[in-house]
Write a protein that holds these residues in place. Structure first.
Motif, PDB file in Angstrom:
ATOM      1  N   ASP A   1      -2.696   0.187  -4.301  1.00 20.04           N
ATOM      2  CA  ASP A   1      -3.396   1.139  -3.294  1.00 20.04           C
ATOM      3  C   ASP A   1      -2.872   2.295  -3.162  1.00 20.04           C
ATOM      4  OD1 ASP A   1      -5.209   1.600  -1.432  1.00 20.04           O
ATOM      5  OD2 ASP A   1      -4.807   0.106  -0.161  1.00 20.04           O
TER       6      ASP A   1
ATOM      7  N   PRO B   1      -3.696  -4.692  -7.716  1.00 18.23           N
ATOM      8  CA  PRO B   1      -4.056  -3.236  -7.865  1.00 18.23           C
ATOM      9  C   PRO B   1      -2.954  -2.423  -6.959  1.00 18.23           C
ATOM     10  CG  PRO B   1      -6.138  -4.402  -7.377  1.00 18.23           C
ATOM     11  CD  PRO B   1      -4.940  -5.362  -7.126  1.00 18.23           C
TER      12      PRO B   1
ATOM     13  N   ARG C   1       0.775  -1.252  -0.085  1.00 17.37           N
ATOM     14  CA  ARG C   1      -0.048  -0.167  -0.116  1.00 17.37           C
ATOM     15  C   ARG C   1       0.822   1.246   0.043  1.00 17.37           C
ATOM     16  NH1 ARG C   1      -3.765   2.265   4.736  1.00 17.37           N
ATOM     17  NH2 ARG C   1      -5.613   3.012   3.489  1.00 17.37           N
TER      18      ARG C   1
ATOM     19  N   SER D   1      -6.588   9.539  -3.628  1.00 21.07           N
ATOM     20  CA  SER D   1      -6.434   8.157  -3.105  1.00 21.07           C
ATOM     21  C   SER D   1      -7.429   7.293  -3.534  1.00 21.07           C
ATOM     22  CB  SER D   1      -6.591   8.373  -1.556  1.00 21.07           C
ATOM     23  OG  SER D   1      -5.614   9.240  -1.219  1.00 21.07           O
ATOM     24  N   ALA D   2      -6.995   6.169  -4.000  1.00 21.44           N
ATOM     25  CA  ALA D   2      -7.762   5.211  -4.398  1.00 21.44           C
ATOM     26  C   ALA D   2      -7.022   3.880  -4.998  1.00 21.44           C
ATOM     27  CB  ALA D   2      -8.366   5.605  -6.061  1.00 21.44           C
ATOM     28  N   LEU D   3      -8.026   2.814  -5.251  1.00 21.23           N
ATOM     29  CA  LEU D   3      -7.467   1.556  -5.754  1.00 21.23           C
ATOM     30  C   LEU D   3      -7.287   1.632  -7.162  1.00 21.23           C
ATOM     31  CD1 LEU D   3      -6.569  -0.987  -4.078  1.00 21.23           C
ATOM     32  CD2 LEU D   3      -8.837  -1.979  -4.621  1.00 21.23           C
ATOM     33  N   TYR D   4      -6.151   1.494  -7.766  1.00 21.47           N
ATOM     34  CA  TYR D   4      -6.044   1.539  -8.792  1.00 21.47           C
ATOM     35  C   TYR D   4      -5.840   0.034  -9.588  1.00 21.47           C
ATOM     36  CZ  TYR D   4      -5.863   6.611  -8.492  1.00 21.47           C
ATOM     37  OH  TYR D   4      -6.194   7.896  -8.213  1.00 21.47           O
ATOM     38  N   GLU D   5      -6.447  -0.164 -10.764  1.00 17.24           N
ATOM     39  CA  GLU D   5      -6.492  -1.614 -11.222  1.00 17.24           C
ATOM     40  C   GLU D   5      -5.526  -1.352 -12.437  1.00 17.24           C
ATOM     41  OE1 GLU D   5     -10.451  -2.843 -11.585  1.00 17.24           O
ATOM     42  OE2 GLU D   5     -10.532  -3.496  -9.253  1.00 17.24           O
TER      43      GLU D   5
ATOM     44  N   GLU E   1      -8.695   3.581 -12.158  1.00 15.50           N
ATOM     45  CA  GLU E   1      -9.234   3.575 -10.716  1.00 15.50           C
ATOM     46  C   GLU E   1     -10.641   2.776 -10.648  1.00 15.50           C
ATOM     47  OE1 GLU E   1     -10.489   7.703  -9.602  1.00 15.50           O
ATOM     48  OE2 GLU E   1     -11.741   6.988  -7.764  1.00 15.50           O
ATOM     49  N   ALA E   2     -10.655   2.131  -9.389  1.00 15.57           N
ATOM     50  CA  ALA E   2     -11.593   0.950  -9.540  1.00 15.57           C
ATOM     51  C   ALA E   2     -13.070   1.558  -9.398  1.00 15.57           C
ATOM     52  CB  ALA E   2     -11.300   0.154  -8.049  1.00 15.57           C
TER      53      ALA E   2
END
Lengths: 1101, 209
Positions: free
Chosen positions: A386, A384, A312, A363-367, A338-339
């Motif tokens: 984070d 992904p 992370r 801030s995000a979870l990027y796949e 971005e998810a």
């Protein structure tokens, strides 16, 4: 006429037959060679698949054979015609038989017909003769013809010899192929006329299949009943499998394709498909993803890099990510999304590689999103990313010490310990101090150099402020980080109270008690060191190298002794600082100053010159690795260590006593001050000007009295431990008086009328005064007892010396005219005298153990007497000794007499000093110190009275007393200025006297305000400085100063500041609450411990 | 012949008187006389100081005796000092008996308030008696101290002196040994204890014989 017999003809025929056979053999050989060639050609042309249907090649080859046969036959016929021609044969035979030319031909003609006119007999005879001449084998007789035929035959055989092995080789190499090829030659027409079937179709052709997955190969073979599938896997031998054709199709399942494989199909009719390849393909994998983080410059963080699994990412806002990676196959596109939709990032793609820079904004979870060149998604994608963007936080600070409202040190310099932190870095710390009611304000910055966390130790220096006891200074700590915005955090506002004299006294006591603890620890260590290993027997010779163990032992001992010596030095320096600080702070207690000076001298004596020199010598010996010298030095140093330890033990007792004495003085002074304030309050209570305020003040004083009583009880215990029973009883009486005073105070609070309350308060003041007096008397008694003890010790020394002198005189008489045996007996008597002198020395040390006084010269004289006695004993053991034993004994008596006189003189001096002290006889410097002490006392009274808000009448009464005190100081100063022998400048004295007079007038006029207080303090400091000047003058008079040429000095190397210098700490300090619960000494130990922990590793030893 | 001897004796006496040591001895004696005179006048502190100064001009053994007197004066309670001073004066003038009597009377007068003062006076008296060769009296005084002033500072000296006398006379050896043992046990650091050990050893040898 009948022909001649056929003898020659038979022979010629035989020759012809022979030539003919050779010719036929040649024909056969040539034909066989041709056939072999054709067979080889067939083997070559047929290929591995055999003859295809409809191929004309077998027929052509067959024709080739036929043509070869025809040609061969024709060749044979031609050659036979030439080789078997009668003329040639006859000529050949003639030549072979050596007959004349034409003989054989003539004979043959004769045999066929005798010409007319020719005798038959003669003809016959001629034939007979010719026949007789034709001897030899046919091959011989064949001659030229035979050779030609044989040559033809040999050529054919040679050709056959060349071609036949080729054919046989082909047969040997691929018998099946040879069989197919040659079988085709047998049915050329059938092959030529065969039906042509559709070509074989093979599916799926050349493809990539997932590695390890099953594959089915279908072969469409129209018109065939079976078909053979051939395949050749990499690293394997070619394999084949025959499959039945159903519905014009044959199926060949392969359970798993793990390696690349070429395959093709073949039908029995010779149809062969193209060669295809099955390539096992791995899934699209994205491997080797590398994420490099480049942080914003102000964070000061160095770039970071993650490869493989990326954790992370909690990163500062503005961090740039450089992403590079590689897939298992060429990529079509690569990116992050971005998810749940939103922002995305696209990266450049080059073959299987991809990469690019990306600065996330949320801030995000990027796949990960990948597509290969065919637009297929990969089977496996990396986890992904984070991303948590951390905004630049405000710096945080925690004031660890003092962390709450406290008393400023007497130096007016308050050390602070502040735990400062920031997520990225700190620019500076500022300590802002200000007075609520004054103009002073200061901001003292401390650069933090961008460190993210540190234990900062700013020093709030208020020494230039004019502060008086009781003043309060507010301060707060402000912390600024290094972000471009310069974010700031500040602490709560805390209060620093300027200590009163009472506080200073207790500070001094605490410092002394702390010194006791440190000395106890040192004494323990010295004891352990003394009990430790002793140097091994020095059997070494000079110059021998040291054993490792010995060297380490010596070095360890040396290091420990150095450490202890250093600590003693530090303690001595601290005492010096304490003495100066106490004076600067307003505590001009002469007794305390004397105690501190004396304790300091004791400490200085511990590090004797001998010990220091011994340590240096040992260090040199260790460097030179001279075992014998080092062991000797070590032994001597240990002897000095023993002395060091004994002095330490003795000093410890003195320190304990000094701490208790300070406690005694502080308690007494507090009792007096409390009595004074209670008396002032009594007056105010009678007036009933502000009952509520007075009740509060009474309650406050009662609380102080309670604290005082507790201190008295503690003092009792300490006195008991010192064995001071008399003083202990006095302290108990004082405690009882204080208890009564508290009761009176409570009654005053509860009294119905002002008069009654005043009476009770007055009574309480009296009782407190009694307590103070009891303590004072006890203190005097203690001092008196101590003086007596010293006197007694000195007198005992004198008595002992004289007793030993008498004894020595008796021995001297016995020595005269004594025989050798008697002399030998007297040696033990003399040794007893020596031992007695040693006892005397120990007794004197014991007697002076607790004393601040010294007996200069007495100890040395004991040593002299002891040495003389030893010399006398030596003289007794030597024959013809010079001086004689009796003369030596005389000298011993003389030495003992001198010792006795010295001890008596010292005892007299002690008595005189005590009497002088009681009578008040003082020198100028002491007078000045006394005046400073009085001025400090007045200042203290003013500071105590000012906040009491007494009524006018009560205040006037108090101020009248203070004015009288101030007036007394002015008078004394005036007298000193008139003293013609006074050392101090007359003008200075007069000026101080005038100032004291002016203050006294102010007080008499009822003016007690801040300005008055400040003037009092300034006067106090001037008196103090005047005392110091006098002291310096006295020192200069007593010491003859000699100037010395400056020696060489070493230029120290200035090292760069380390983390420790900057206050960075790996291990944070304990909490403020915890530190506050500790005593000053314990707190110092804890802080030192953490400082050691936080030192760079190289310095930890 | 007799005349010649007298002349030689006279010349020797003159030479002695004129020699520096003799001169010093005479000067020392004068100083002692002066000091005693001061004591006799009641100026005790001055007298004591004069005794000390006189001691510096005397041979060591003589000086010890004077210093003893001075030390006794210094150690005594102020109330007892006149008695001691008087005893010194008397002894110096040859009235040792009167001196010791005065001291003993002072002790017996029971006005010795300070502990140990009586013992100091008795030991002082015993020393004076000793110088006048009054051994029995001296022994008796030491015995009083040994038996009655066990706690005093003078007790060790008395024990040792008494024991040595008993050893020399070979009587009361066991009692002397016991006293010495007590001294060694009770005052192990006293300067006289090493000597006491030797004397005890000799006593035990004597008892063994």
């Amino acid at each position: 006429m009948s022909p001649a017999p056929r003898a020659v003809s038979r022979i010629v025929d035989t020759v012809r037959g022979y030539v003919n056979s050779r010719a036929r053999l040649g024909l056969a050989a040539w034909v066989a060679a041709a056939v072999a060639v054709v067979l080889a050609l067939a083997w070559i042309l047929v290929g591995s698949e055999g003859w295809r249907a409809g191929t004309p090649l077998p027929l052509l080859l067959d024709l080739l054979i036929v043509l070869a046969l025809v040609q061969a036959w024709r060749e044979l016929a031609s050659r036979r015609e030439r080789w078997l021609a009668e003329r040639l044969v006859s000529r050949s035979v003639e030549r072979a038989a050596g007959l004349p030319r034409g003989t054989v031909l003539e004979s043959l003609e004769l045999e066929r017909a005798v010409p007319k006119g020719t005798s038959a007999g003669l003809a016959n005879l001629a034939v007979q003769q010719t026949a007789a001449g034709l001897t030899g084998s046919p091959s011989h007789l064949a001659g030229q013809s035979g050779r030609l035929a044989e040559g033809w035959a040999r050529s054919g055989l040679k050709a056959l010899a060349v071609t036949a092995p080729l054919t046989l080789l082909a047969l040997g190499l691929a018998p099946e192929r040879a069989a197919q090829a040659w079988a085709g030659l047998l049915r050329p027409v059938q092959l030529l006329a065969g039906e042509v079937l559709p070509p074989l179709e093979v599916m799926p052709g050349s493809v990539e299949v997932a590695r390890g997955t099953p594959v089915e190969i279908d072969v469409v073979a129209v018109g065939r009943e079976e078909v053979t599938l051939h395949w050749r896997a990499v690293g394997d031998v070619p394999r084949s499998r025959v499959g039945a054709v159903e519905n014009e199709q044959a199926r060949f399942p392969f359970p798993s394709v793990d390696v690349a494989m070429d395959y093709w199909a073949q039908a029995p009719d010779g149809a062969v498909s193209d060669v295809f390849t099955l390539a096992p393909a791995d899934p699209l994998l994205v491997t080797d993803v590398q994420v490099s983080l480049t942080f914003p410059p102000h964070t000061g963080r160095t770039a970071e890099e993650y490869r493989g699994v990326v954790p992370r990412l909690a990163i500062p806002f503005g961090t740039r990510l450089r992403i590079v990676g590689r897939a298992s196959r060429p990529l079509g596109s690569a990116g992050l999304e971005e998810a749940g939709g939103g922002t995305s990032a696209r990266f450049d793609v080059s073959g299987p590689s991809f990469g690019g820079d990306w600065t996330p904004r949320r801030s995000a979870l990027y796949e990960w999103t990948f597509l290969d060149a065919r637009g297929e998604r990969p089977g496996v994608v990396p986890a992904p990313l984070d991303v948590v963007l951390v905004p630049d936080a405000f710096p945080s600070l925690r004031v660890l010490y003092p962390a709450r409202d406290t008393v400023i040190p007497i130096t007016r310099r308050q050390p602070l310990v502040v735990d400062v932190r920031d997520d990225y870095g700190l620019d500076r710390l500022e300590v802002e101090a200000f007075r609520g009611d004054g103009p002073e304000r200061t901001v003292q910055p401390l650069s933090l150099g961008g460190v993210p966390a540190a234990i900062a130790r700013p020093l709030l220096d208020l020494s230039q402020w004019s502060l008086v006891p009781g003043d309060s200074v507010l301060y707060r700590v402000r912390l600024i980080d290094n972000s471009p915005a310069g974010q700031t955090t500040q602490s709560d506002v805390h209060i620093l109270r300027v200590p009163t004299v009472s506080d200073l006294r207790r500070d001094a006591q605490a410092e002394l008690e702390d010194a006791v603890r440190r000395l106890e620890e040192l004494a323990d260590r010295a004891r352990q060191e003394a009990e430790g290993a002793r140097p091994t027997d020095a059997s070494n010779r000079a110059g021998d190298p040291m054993e490792f163990g010995d060297r380490e032992q010596a070095r360890t001992s040396l290091d420990r002794q150095r450490e202890m010596s250093r600590e003693v030095e530090e303690l001595s320096a601290e005492l010096e600082r304490l003495a100066a600080a106490m004076q600067d702070g307003g505590l001009a207690d002469q007794d305390l100053q004397k105690d501190l000076q004396e304790l300091q001298e004791l400490l200085n004596e511990m590090n004797s010159d001998d010990l220091v020199q011994q340590m240096q010598d040992l260090e040199e010996s260790l460097s030179e690795e001279d075992a014998r010298r080092a062991m000797e030095e070590l032994r001597q140093m240990m002897e000095n260590q023993e002395e060091f330890r004994q002095m330490l033990e003795e000093s410890l007792e003195r320190f304990r006593r000094a701490a208790v004495e300070q406690d005694f003085r502080a308690t007494r002074e507090e009792a007096e001050e409390l009595a004074r304030r209670e008396r002032a309050l009594a007056e105010a209570l009678r007036e009933q000007d502000n009952p509520e305020l007075r009740n509060r003040q009474q309650a406050a004083l009662e609380a102080e009295a309670e604290t005082l009583q507790q201190r008295m009880e503690r003092l009792q215990d300490n006195l008991g431990e010192l064995g001071e029973q008399v003083a202990q009883r006095s302290a108990q009486e004082a405690s009882t008086s204080t208890e009564q005073a508290r009761q009176s105070m409570r009654e005053a609070s509860e009294a119905q009328s002002g008069e009654q309350a005043g009476e009770r308060a007055e009574q309480a003041a009296d009782q407190l005064q009694q307590a103070a007096e009891a303590l004072e008397q006890a203190q005097d008694r203690m001092a008196e007892e101590l003086t007596k003890q010293v006197q007694a010790a000195l007198q005992q020394t004198a008595e002992g010396a004289l007793a030993l002198a008498e004894r020595q005189a008796e021995l001297r008489d016995q020595m005269r005219g004594a025989t050798r045996e008697e002399m030998a007996d007297l040696r033990s008597d003399q040794a007893a005298v020596t031992e007695g002198a040693r006892n005397m020395s120990r007794n004197l040390e014991e007697g002076l153990r607790f004393s601040p006084m010294d007996a200069p010269g007495v100890s040395e004289l004991i040593d002299d007497a002891q040495a003389e006695s030893e010399r006398t004993a030596e003289a007794l053991g030597r024959r013809g000794s010079n001086p004689s034993p009796a003369a030596s004994a005389d000298r011993t008596v003389h030495a003992l007499n001198r010792l006795a006189m010295s001890a008596m003189n010292a005892a007299d001096q002690v008595a005189q000093a005590s009497a002088q002290q009681q009578a008040g006889g003082e020198q100028s410097q002491e007078q000045m110190d006394q005046l400073a002490e009085q001025q400090a006392d007045l200042m203290n009274q003013s500071a105590q009275m000012m906040p009491m808000q007494l009524s006018q009448q009560a205040m006037a009464q108090q101020m009248q007393q203070m004015a009288q005190g101030q007036q007394a100081v002015a008078s004394d100063l005036g007298e000193m200025s008139n003293d013609p022998g006074g050392e101090q400048s007359m003008a200075d004295m007069e000026a101080m006297a005038q100032e004291a007079q002016a203050i006294a007038e102010l007080l008499a006029g009822g003016r007690l305000d801040r300005e008055t207080l400040e003037r009092q303090e300034r006067l106090f400091h001037r008196l103090l400085e005047a005392g110091r000047s006098l002291e310096r003058e006295e020192d200069e008079e007593s010491e003859e100063r000699q100037s010395e040429a400056p020696g060489e000095f070493e230029r120290g190397q200035i090292s760069p500041l380390t983390d420790a210098d900057l206050g960075r700490a790996r291990f944070p300090l304990p909490s403020a609450a915890f530190l506050a619960r500790l005593t000053p000494g314990e707190r110092r130990l804890v802080l030192q411990y953490f400082e050691r922990l936080n030192r760079p590793p190289g310095e930890i030893r | 012949m007799r005349m010649r001897h007298a002349v030689i004796g006279g010349l020797l006496a003159l030479a002695y008187v004129l020699s520096p040591s003799a001169h010093a001895a005479l000067a020392g004696q004068e100083s002692v006389d002066m000091a005693v005179q001061i004591l006799a006048e009641g100026r005790l502190d001055d007298g004591r100081q004069a005794l000390v100064e006189a001691a510096t001009a005397l041979p060591p053994v003589e000086a010890t005796r004077l210093l003893r007197m001075a030390q006794t004066l210094a150690a005594l309670h102020p109330g007892m000092r006149p008695t001691a001073a008087r005893a010194i004066v008397l002894a110096h003038r040859g009235s040792v008996d009167r001196a010791t009597d005065a001291l003993v009377e002072a002790v017996e007068a029971a006005d010795v308030a300070e502990p140990g003062q009586g013992a100091a006076l008795l030991v002082f008296a015993a020393r004076l008696a000793e110088t006048a060769d009054q051994h029995e009296r001296s022994e008796a005084l030491y015995t009083r101290v040994v038996e009655g002033h066990r706690e005093s500072a003078s007790w060790p000296e008395a024990v040792l002196a008494l024991s040595e006398r008993r050893l020399a006379a070979e009587r009361d050896l066991s009692s002397a040994a016991t006293d010495l043992e007590d001294l060694i046990v009770e005052r192990p650091t006293h300067p006289l204890v090493p000597t006491a050990r030797l004397v005890l050893q000799r006593l035990q040898e004597a008892i063994g014989r």
